[in-house]
Scaffold this motif. Structure first.
Motif, PDB file in Angstrom:
ATOM      1  N   GLY A 141      20.144   8.297 -14.896  1.00  0.00           N
ATOM      2  CA  GLY A 141      21.228   7.311 -14.634  1.00  0.00           C
ATOM      3  C   GLY A 141      21.259   7.296 -13.219  1.00  0.00           C
ATOM      4  N   SER A 142      20.389   8.202 -12.459  1.00  0.00           N
ATOM      5  CA  SER A 142      20.747   8.216 -10.879  1.00  0.00           C
ATOM      6  C   SER A 142      20.350   6.914 -10.089  1.00  0.00           C
ATOM      7  N   ILE A 143      19.518   6.066 -10.716  1.00  0.00           N
ATOM      8  CA  ILE A 143      19.293   4.852 -10.108  1.00  0.00           C
ATOM      9  C   ILE A 143      20.508   3.941  -9.944  1.00  0.00           C
ATOM     10  N   VAL A 144      21.249   4.029 -11.231  1.00  0.00           N
ATOM     11  CA  VAL A 144      22.333   3.237 -10.859  1.00  0.00           C
ATOM     12  C   VAL A 144      23.422   3.850  -9.921  1.00  0.00           C
ATOM     13  N   GLU A 145      23.413   4.771  -9.574  1.00  0.00           N
ATOM     14  CA  GLU A 145      24.422   5.470  -8.352  1.00  0.00           C
ATOM     15  C   GLU A 145      23.672   4.986  -7.199  1.00  0.00           C
TER      16      GLU A 145
ATOM     17  N   ALA B 149       0.736  -1.122   0.173  1.00  0.00           N
ATOM     18  CA  ALA B 149       0.068   0.016   0.060  1.00  0.00           C
ATOM     19  C   ALA B 149       0.898   1.288  -0.086  1.00  0.00           C
ATOM     20  N   CYS B 150       1.997   1.269   0.731  1.00  0.00           N
ATOM     21  CA  CYS B 150       2.913   2.404   0.821  1.00  0.00           C
ATOM     22  C   CYS B 150       3.506   2.813  -0.598  1.00  0.00           C
ATOM     23  N   LEU B 151       3.827   1.489  -1.284  1.00  0.00           N
ATOM     24  CA  LEU B 151       4.254   1.826  -2.723  1.00  0.00           C
ATOM     25  C   LEU B 151       3.224   2.448  -3.823  1.00  0.00           C
ATOM     26  N   LEU B 152       1.965   1.602  -3.621  1.00  0.00           N
ATOM     27  CA  LEU B 152       0.842   2.428  -4.612  1.00  0.00           C
ATOM     28  C   LEU B 152       0.583   3.660  -3.928  1.00  0.00           C
ATOM     29  N   THR B 153       0.833   4.282  -3.065  1.00  0.00           N
ATOM     30  CA  THR B 153       0.358   5.455  -2.438  1.00  0.00           C
ATOM     31  C   THR B 153       1.549   6.419  -2.407  1.00  0.00           C
ATOM     32  N   SER B 154       2.609   6.131  -2.933  1.00  0.00           N
ATOM     33  CA  SER B 154       3.835   6.700  -3.240  1.00  0.00           C
ATOM     34  C   SER B 154       4.440   7.346  -2.002  1.00  0.00           C
ATOM     35  N   GLY B 155       4.276   6.527  -0.902  1.00  0.00           N
ATOM     36  CA  GLY B 155       4.793   6.913   0.247  1.00  0.00           C
ATOM     37  C   GLY B 155       4.010   7.473   1.384  1.00  0.00           C
TER      38      GLY B 155
ATOM     39  N   ALA C 116       9.496   9.038  -8.017  1.00  0.00           N
ATOM     40  CA  ALA C 116       9.148   8.453  -9.381  1.00  0.00           C
ATOM     41  C   ALA C 116       7.843   7.917  -9.448  1.00  0.00           C
ATOM     42  N   LEU C 117       7.596   7.089  -8.676  1.00  0.00           N
ATOM     43  CA  LEU C 117       6.278   6.324  -8.639  1.00  0.00           C
ATOM     44  C   LEU C 117       5.138   7.163  -8.370  1.00  0.00           C
ATOM     45  N   ALA C 118       5.216   8.330  -7.691  1.00  0.00           N
ATOM     46  CA  ALA C 118       3.982   9.248  -7.633  1.00  0.00           C
ATOM     47  C   ALA C 118       3.846  10.081  -8.777  1.00  0.00           C
TER      48      ALA C 118
ATOM     49  N   ASP D  22      10.468  15.705   6.230  1.00  0.00           N
ATOM     50  CA  ASP D  22      11.659  14.966   7.124  1.00  0.00           C
ATOM     51  C   ASP D  22      11.210  13.958   7.934  1.00  0.00           C
ATOM     52  N   ARG D  23      11.948  12.790   7.986  1.00  0.00           N
ATOM     53  CA  ARG D  23      11.429  11.313   8.807  1.00  0.00           C
ATOM     54  C   ARG D  23      13.015  10.732   9.053  1.00  0.00           C
ATOM     55  N   ALA D  24      12.766  10.193  10.212  1.00  0.00           N
ATOM     56  CA  ALA D  24      14.111   9.384  10.431  1.00  0.00           C
ATOM     57  C   ALA D  24      14.252   8.228   9.618  1.00  0.00           C
ATOM     58  N   PRO D  25      15.506   7.928   9.156  1.00  0.00           N
ATOM     59  CA  PRO D  25      15.520   6.718   8.590  1.00  0.00           C
ATOM     60  C   PRO D  25      15.126   5.444   9.274  1.00  0.00           C
ATOM     61  N   GLU D  26      14.807   4.417   8.538  1.00  0.00           N
ATOM     62  CA  GLU D  26      14.355   3.203   9.128  1.00  0.00           C
ATOM     63  C   GLU D  26      15.289   2.197   9.069  1.00  0.00           C
ATOM     64  N   ARG D  27      15.718   1.463   9.839  1.00  0.00           N
ATOM     65  CA  ARG D  27      16.677   0.228   9.940  1.00  0.00           C
ATOM     66  C   ARG D  27      17.503   0.283   8.548  1.00  0.00           C
ATOM     67  N   GLY D  28      18.303   1.179   8.524  1.00  0.00           N
ATOM     68  CA  GLY D  28      19.259   1.193   7.695  1.00  0.00           C
ATOM     69  C   GLY D  28      19.059   1.583   6.034  1.00  0.00           C
ATOM     70  N   ASP D  29      17.724   1.987   5.943  1.00  0.00           N
ATOM     71  CA  ASP D  29      17.341   2.168   4.698  1.00  0.00           C
ATOM     72  C   ASP D  29      18.003   3.391   3.892  1.00  0.00           C
ATOM     73  N   ASP D  30      18.326   3.489   2.892  1.00  0.00           N
ATOM     74  CA  ASP D  30      18.915   4.737   2.312  1.00  0.00           C
ATOM     75  C   ASP D  30      17.549   5.526   1.907  1.00  0.00           C
ATOM     76  N   PRO D  31      17.593   6.822   2.723  1.00  0.00           N
ATOM     77  CA  PRO D  31      16.544   7.734   2.521  1.00  0.00           C
ATOM     78  C   PRO D  31      16.442   8.480   1.145  1.00  0.00           C
ATOM     79  N   ALA D  32      17.723   8.749   0.675  1.00  0.00           N
ATOM     80  CA  ALA D  32      17.590   9.248  -0.795  1.00  0.00           C
ATOM     81  C   ALA D  32      17.135   8.496  -2.032  1.00  0.00           C
ATOM     82  N   LEU D  33      17.485   7.134  -1.645  1.00  0.00           N
ATOM     83  CA  LEU D  33      16.896   6.329  -2.777  1.00  0.00           C
ATOM     84  C   LEU D  33      15.214   6.022  -2.703  1.00  0.00           C
ATOM     85  N   ARG D  34      14.847   5.831  -1.264  1.00  0.00           N
ATOM     86  CA  ARG D  34      13.607   5.789  -0.934  1.00  0.00           C
ATOM     87  C   ARG D  34      12.931   6.898  -1.311  1.00  0.00           C
ATOM     88  N   ILE D  35      13.251   8.153  -1.271  1.00  0.00           N
ATOM     89  CA  ILE D  35      12.392   9.358  -1.773  1.00  0.00           C
ATOM     90  C   ILE D  35      12.535   9.454  -3.236  1.00  0.00           C
TER      91      ILE D  35
END
Length: 169
Positions: free
Chosen positions: A161-165, A24-30, A108-110, A90-103
């Motif tokens: 190309g940012s997804i590769v980085e 559901a989080c993915l469907l709603t773009s976070g 992009a999904l949104a 702004d949110r605290a990162p969860e369990r070692g997730d990469d916040p920049a990648l998540r955002i």
């Protein structure tokens, strides 16, 4: 001793709630609040049908399909009144997730249309086949392939190309 209907459903809901919420989080773009609402509505509908679930081969798959349909119904009802935010709060990162990648991925999904987003989530997050995705969305397999190609093209265009980085991290 035989389990009651409520106990069986509670066991099912406990096992599947996290997965439904992540989808559901993915469907709603976070949008976690909307994701919680969609998850709760899906579980409520599942409970109402639980007595008849013995005829369903895969209750977890049925719940995922119900979640996607609930999301699409919600988007049809409210699409004209809501506007997406330019930036996520702004949110605290969860369990070692990469916040920049998540955002980056959530942004992009949104940008995708709701049905295109549903196809991407079902095909690539849920790892469903084209036929299973088509069945869940009540469209043809050709429509799923077309939407998938179009959505992936838009994601590549948006992420460049940012997804590769991000993936290299």
């Amino acid at each position: 001793m035989k389990k009651s209907r409520a106990d069986e459903f509670l066991e099912f809901a406990s096992a599947r709630t996290g997965h439904l919420f992540r989808s559901a989080c993915l469907l709603t773009s976070g949008d976690t609040h909307l994701a919680e609402d969609l998850t709760q509505e899906t579980l409520g509908r599942m409970y109402a049908l639980w007595g008849r679930m013995s005829r369903v081969d895969n209750p977890a798959g049925y719940a995922q399909t119900m979640l996607v349909r609930t999301f699409l119904s919600h988007k049809r009802r409210r699409s004209a009144t809501e506007r997406p935010l330019g930036e996520l709060p702004d949110r605290a990162p969860e369990r070692g997730d990469d916040p920049a990648l998540r955002i980056a991925l959530l942004d992009a999904l949104a940008a995708l249309a709701p049905k295109d987003r549903a196809v991407v989530v079902l095909r690539y997050w849920e790892d469903r086949s084209v036929e299973e995705t088509a069945d869940a969305l009540h469209v043809s397999s050709a429509a799923v392939r077309t939407r998938s190609t179009r959505a992936l093209s838009k994601l590549r265009e948006r992420l460049g190309g940012s997804i590769v980085e991000f993936a290299a991290r």
